[in-house]
Design a protein around this motif. Structure first.
Motif, mmCIF file in Angstrom:
data_model
loop_
_atom_site.group_PDB
_atom_site.id
_atom_site.type_symbol
_atom_site.label_atom_id
_atom_site.label_comp_id
_atom_site.label_asym_id
_atom_site.label_seq_id
_atom_site.Cartn_x
_atom_site.Cartn_y
_atom_site.Cartn_z
ATOM 1 N N THR A 145 -0.089 -2.377 0.056
ATOM 2 C CA THR A 145 -0.275 -1.459 1.181
ATOM 3 C C THR A 145 -1.734 -1.325 1.628
ATOM 4 N N ILE A 146 -2.680 -1.809 0.806
ATOM 5 C CA ILE A 146 -4.085 -1.721 1.229
ATOM 6 C C ILE A 146 -4.639 -3.101 1.583
ATOM 7 N N LEU A 147 -3.743 -4.068 1.659
ATOM 8 C CA LEU A 147 -4.163 -5.461 1.815
ATOM 9 C C LEU A 147 -4.318 -5.863 3.281
ATOM 10 N N SER A 155 -13.080 -6.630 -0.681
ATOM 11 C CA SER A 155 -13.585 -6.733 0.687
ATOM 12 C C SER A 155 -12.465 -6.981 1.692
ATOM 13 N N ARG A 156 -11.302 -7.410 1.227
ATOM 14 C CA ARG A 156 -10.182 -7.660 2.128
ATOM 15 C C ARG A 156 -9.102 -6.592 2.003
ATOM 16 N N THR A 157 -9.504 -5.432 1.488
ATOM 17 C CA THR A 157 -8.566 -4.309 1.415
ATOM 18 C C THR A 157 -9.185 -3.105 2.111
ATOM 19 N N SER A 158 -8.405 -2.039 2.247
ATOM 20 C CA SER A 158 -8.972 -0.850 2.878
ATOM 21 C C SER A 158 -9.938 -0.128 1.938
ATOM 22 N N ALA A 224 2.990 17.595 5.424
ATOM 23 C CA ALA A 224 3.008 16.131 5.521
ATOM 24 C C ALA A 224 1.989 15.606 4.515
ATOM 25 N N VAL A 225 2.450 14.744 3.620
ATOM 26 C CA VAL A 225 1.597 14.258 2.535
ATOM 27 C C VAL A 225 1.415 12.752 2.668
ATOM 28 N N LYS A 226 0.168 12.339 2.749
ATOM 29 C CA LYS A 226 -0.091 10.899 2.857
ATOM 30 C C LYS A 226 0.016 10.258 1.478
ATOM 31 N N GLY A 227 0.879 9.261 1.360
ATOM 32 C CA GLY A 227 1.103 8.631 0.060
ATOM 33 C C GLY A 227 0.594 7.202 0.032
ATOM 34 N N LEU A 228 1.373 6.315 -0.565
ATOM 35 C CA LEU A 228 0.962 4.914 -0.706
ATOM 36 C C LEU A 228 1.312 4.077 0.517
ATOM 37 N N GLY A 229 2.576 4.188 0.942
ATOM 38 C CA GLY A 229 3.028 3.331 2.039
ATOM 39 C C GLY A 229 3.276 4.081 3.334
ATOM 40 N N GLY A 230 2.937 5.367 3.342
ATOM 41 C CA GLY A 230 3.148 6.155 4.546
ATOM 42 C C GLY A 230 3.168 7.631 4.220
ATOM 43 N N ARG A 367 -8.393 6.841 2.585
ATOM 44 C CA ARG A 367 -8.125 5.429 2.266
ATOM 45 C C ARG A 367 -7.000 4.983 3.210
ATOM 46 N N ASP A 368 -7.295 4.034 4.071
ATOM 47 C CA ASP A 368 -6.297 3.634 5.066
ATOM 48 C C ASP A 368 -5.114 2.924 4.419
ATOM 49 N N ILE A 369 -3.937 3.227 4.942
ATOM 50 C CA ILE A 369 -2.752 2.460 4.570
ATOM 51 C C ILE A 369 -2.665 1.334 5.587
ATOM 52 N N LEU A 370 -2.773 0.109 5.142
ATOM 53 C CA LEU A 370 -2.757 -1.001 6.095
ATOM 54 C C LEU A 370 -1.354 -1.559 6.293
ATOM 55 N N ARG A 371 -0.500 -1.400 5.278
ATOM 56 C CA ARG A 371 0.876 -1.898 5.387
ATOM 57 C C ARG A 371 1.842 -0.743 5.225
#
Ligand SMILES: [Zn+2]
Ligand SMILES: [Zn+2]
Ligand SMILES: [Zn+2]
Length: 771
Positions: A145-147, A155-158, A224-230, A367-371
């Motif tokens: 999810t951070i990829l 360097s290629r993750t959030s 609303a709680v920000k988790g790993l994938g959303g 920490r941004d969730i990228l996926r």
């Protein structure tokens, strides 16, 4: 094994492929080589890692024996090859830094629940990461999810946005440390932080946002709680008012909410827990597990109305553990942060925008969730894991295939969409994309395709898609220029997916039972018995066609299909049947539907098994309308659990040119007679299930007699019905059939893309062979 003397010096080279990067594999090998007193090196290679070890023969043997047995928990070895190398001397074992620029083909790890070691540190007031919500190590934490891109490094993750402090960097650089090359490594000083925002997005001035969140939840608020994938929408699962409010604001009627429970011991108070389900709950994938609920559980009635099952999961992110440790609740509703069926929100700004009418506050982090990645859903049936939604924790672990194929992209169906990319002999299924009927999901679909192509480094020239010309995914495939398109019939794809998962070759009997799939004759199929291999299929038997008045509208109003069946079998004067459910329907609407059926306007023909369940559910008085997909069928199944009835409504086989139609007239005769007699819904439902099983076994017997086939594949959404699945499985086995079904991949449309890919791969191969 070896004939060399134990003291002779040997050097061996070992190439390992699989998930061996970013999972603590190199430090593990480093420690093992040192423990065995060997010199040499380990380096990341394009496909995994390369190792060379040197030392006395018996120590090298010991190393080679222990290597595959002691691999770190997150590593997954797909192959291990060994060759001799020339001894070079040297007195130490080194970790050689990876060479960039080589094409990386190593597998990427999915996200992993926080490990015990990290939890212990997080609970220790003397640890520098005491209560740090983003604690992780090489054995746990976010991955997929951070990829952003590959190869997988910081360097290629959030996590690229966070510069490690000296203490974290030292851990990261130390091969003996649990955090050696743990890409998301972070602490209070250098890593991501949480914040609590009000409903309108203002930062709330609180010292401990997580404790404050727990306090709000305890007061009955929705956060609303920000988790790993959303994002999740959370509220106290025992608070009636809070759960009702969440339903109202989320505009979600009756569809069950999943609950996150503090500890596995607490789950046992709420549900009946078998060994395998317990193992699944505690697994590092941490899926939602469907469990039979205990009636006295004390949960709010709105959590899962009219459902015998509860979707339960345990905390998986450190943040979840902290929420529970600072609050006085045993269970939280944790439902996807979205409105109705839209994709789950992942971005802070997006969440504030989309969820502000639902949440009283937002617990966010930087920490941004990228996926985007929803929670996975599993259950145990027939003593095995059955995947219902394959997403967080499982993606992107590939499904192993029997043979290699050229790269293929399969774009899935319309509902519960996933896509699948085949590379070599591995099939990579995407996370759950969702319903493409919903335009909000288009972007997610395109993103998933692009991301998978990038991280797997393939640009397939062949795209497999559904036969339905109007599906978004089909149209998307047509728009890709310079690619070959292969269309795959929906139910053929279901059966091929089941074959692939079970590594079957040759021809099988395929039973594909579901709600909707476009047929080769333009009708809506869904009760299909096929004779199939990976390339072609014959439709040997199917449920008798009935008109589906209003098409999709009939899916939301099961009474329509019930009326259609009645009109088909008894003519248009159905009021003479004196069926109680007809009284619930507005006479004007009833007439319109009868006319539609009679004139076949807006009434495509269907052989859907799902719709047959709907019709029976409506007829026995369970419901004339549904609030969520398959609700009527689910409630019909639930009802049957109260009955031990062994009788069956018989369905008759009507011979056709090349097979049989499964006739439904006798089923309805029996059913109507039972309704008149005042039979219980439980008994009627049980007889209906028994009748289906009997006729399906009958068809299989007939096919075996004619074609000498005895392998049966079960696929399609109807097999999420545990009663149907388990009874049919038992009955077929009793009749000496070899029965194959899904476990790793959903039986429903979430597994379609895998089947499409396999059919396309085999057709492409056949075409190449025939020139
Ligand atoms: Zn850890
Ligand atoms: Zn730090
Ligand atoms: Zn389907």
């Amino acid at each position: 094994m070896t004939e060399t003397s134990p003291m002779a010096v040997l050097r061996k080279a070992v190439d390992v492929t699989g998930i061996v990067q970013g999972v603590g594999f190199r430090p593990f090998v480093y420690r093992l080589a040192n423990a065995c007193g060997l010199s040499g090196f380990i380096a990341n290679s394009p496909a995994g890692v390369s190792i060379e070890v040197e030392g006395p023969a018996d120590r090298v043997e010991e190393f080679l024996e222990r290597l595959p047995k002691e691999i770190p928990p997150l590593a997954k070895v797909t192959s291990l090859s060994l060759r001799d190398a020339r001894a070079q001397g040297g007195d130490s074992f080194r970790i050689v830094s990876s060479h960039l620029g080589e094409p990386p083909k190593a597998l990427i790890s999915p996200d992993v629940a926080v490990c015990e070691d990290c939890l212990r540190e997080m609970g220790n007031p003397r640890d520098r990461r005491f209560r740090y919500p983003f604690i992780n190590c090489t054995n746990c934490g976010p991955r997929f999810t951070i990829l952003r891109d590959i190869p997988y490094d910081r360097s290629r993750t959030s996590m690229a946005a966070f510069l490690m402090c000296a203490a974290c960097q030292a851990e990261y650089d130390d091969p003996t440390n649990r955090r050696f090359h743990a890409q998301p490594n972070a602490c209070w000083d250098c890593g991501p932080q949480v914040q609590l925002l009000s409903a309108t997005g203002e930062r709330m001035d609180v010292v401990e946002p997580i404790r404050e969140t727990s306090r709000l939840l305890q007061q009955g608020k929705i956060v609303a709680v920000k988790g790993l994938g959303g994002f999740h929408l959370a509220c106290d699962a025992k608070n009636e008012a809070a759960v009702d409010l969440l339903r109202e604001r989320k505009r979600r009627v009756e569809k069950p909410f999943a609950i996150m429970v503090r500890r596995v011991e607490d789950v046992a108070h709420l549900c009946t827990l078998d060994q395998l389900s317990r193992k699944l709950l505690l697994s590092r994938e941490r899926p939602i597990v469907l469990l039979p609920r205990k009636p006295e559980a004390g949960l709010a009635s709105g959590v899962a109305p009219r459902n015998r099952f509860l979707g339960v999961f345990l905390p998986y992110a450190p943040l979840h553990h902290l929420l529970f440790s600072s609050g006085k609740f045993e269970a939280l509703v944790m439902t996807s942060g979205n409105l109705r069926e839209e994709p789950i929100a992942i971005d802070n700004v997006e969440a504030l925008e989309r969820l502000r009418t639902i949440a009283d506050a937002f617990l966010v982090h930087d920490r941004d969730i990228l996926r985007r990645c929803d929670d996975s859903v599993v259950r145990v049936s027939a003593g095995q894991t059955q995947m219902l939604r394959r997403s967080r924790g499982y993606v992107p672990v590939p499904v192993a295939l029997e043979s290699e194929s050229e790269p293929i992209l399969a774009v899935g169906g319309e509902l519960k969409n996933t896509v699948c990319l085949v590379r070599g002999s591995e099939a990579f299924l995407s996370q759950h994309v969702g319903d493409l009927e919903n335009p909000e999901s288009y972007g997610f679909f395109e993103e998933a395709v692009a991301h998978f192509q990038r991280i797997l480094e393939v640009q397939p020239k062949v795209i497999a898609h559904d036969l339905h010309p109007d599906y978004f995914s089909t149209q998307w495939a047509f728009e890709r220029e310079g690619t070959e398109h292969i269309s795959v019939q929906h139910h053929h794809a279901h059966i091929a997916a089941c074959m692939a998962e079970n590594h079957l070759e040759g021809t099988v009997i395929g039973m594909a039972l579901d709600g909707t799939g476009y047929g080769t004759d333009g009708a809506i199929w869904g009760g299909e018995i096929l004779i199939a291999d990976y390339t072609v299929f014959e439709r040997t038997a199917h449920f008798q066609y009935v008109p589906l008045p209003g098409g999709a509208a009939a899916i939301h109003e099961p009474w329509r299909i019930a009326v259609s069946y009645l009109a088909k079998h008894y003519g248009n004067d159905i009021s003479a049947l004196h069926l109680p459910f007809l009284k619930e329907i507005e006479p004007r609407k009833l007439n319109v539907v009868l006319q539609m059926v009679q004139r076949e306007v807006h009434s495509p023909r269907t052989s859907s098994c799902g719709r047959l369940f709907d019709a029976v559910a409506a007829l026995v008085g369970l419901r004339t309308k549904v609030n969520y997909e398959a609700q009527a069928a689910i409630e019909l199944e639930m009802a049957a659990h109260d009955s031990a009835e062994e009788g069956a409504y018989l369905l008759n086989l009507i011979p056709m040119n090349s097979g049989w139609q499964i006739g439904t007239r006798s089923l309805f005769d029996w059913l109507i007679a039972d309704i008149e007699k005042g039979a219980s819904v439980a008994d009627m439902s049980r007889r209906f299930h028994n009748g289906l099983v009997a006729v399906l076994v009958d068809v299989a017997e007939k096919i075996r007699a004619q074609r000498e086939l005895s392998r049966v594949c079960l696929s399609g959404g109807c097999f999420q019905n545990v009663l149907l699945f388990e009874s049919l499985l038992a009955a077929l086995r009793k009749h000496q059939f070899d029965v194959y079904f899904h476990s790793e991949v959903p039986a429903g449309d979430g597994g379609l893309s895998l089947g499409q890919a396999l059919v396309a791969a085999h057709r492409a191969k056949a075409k190449a062979k025939n020139g």
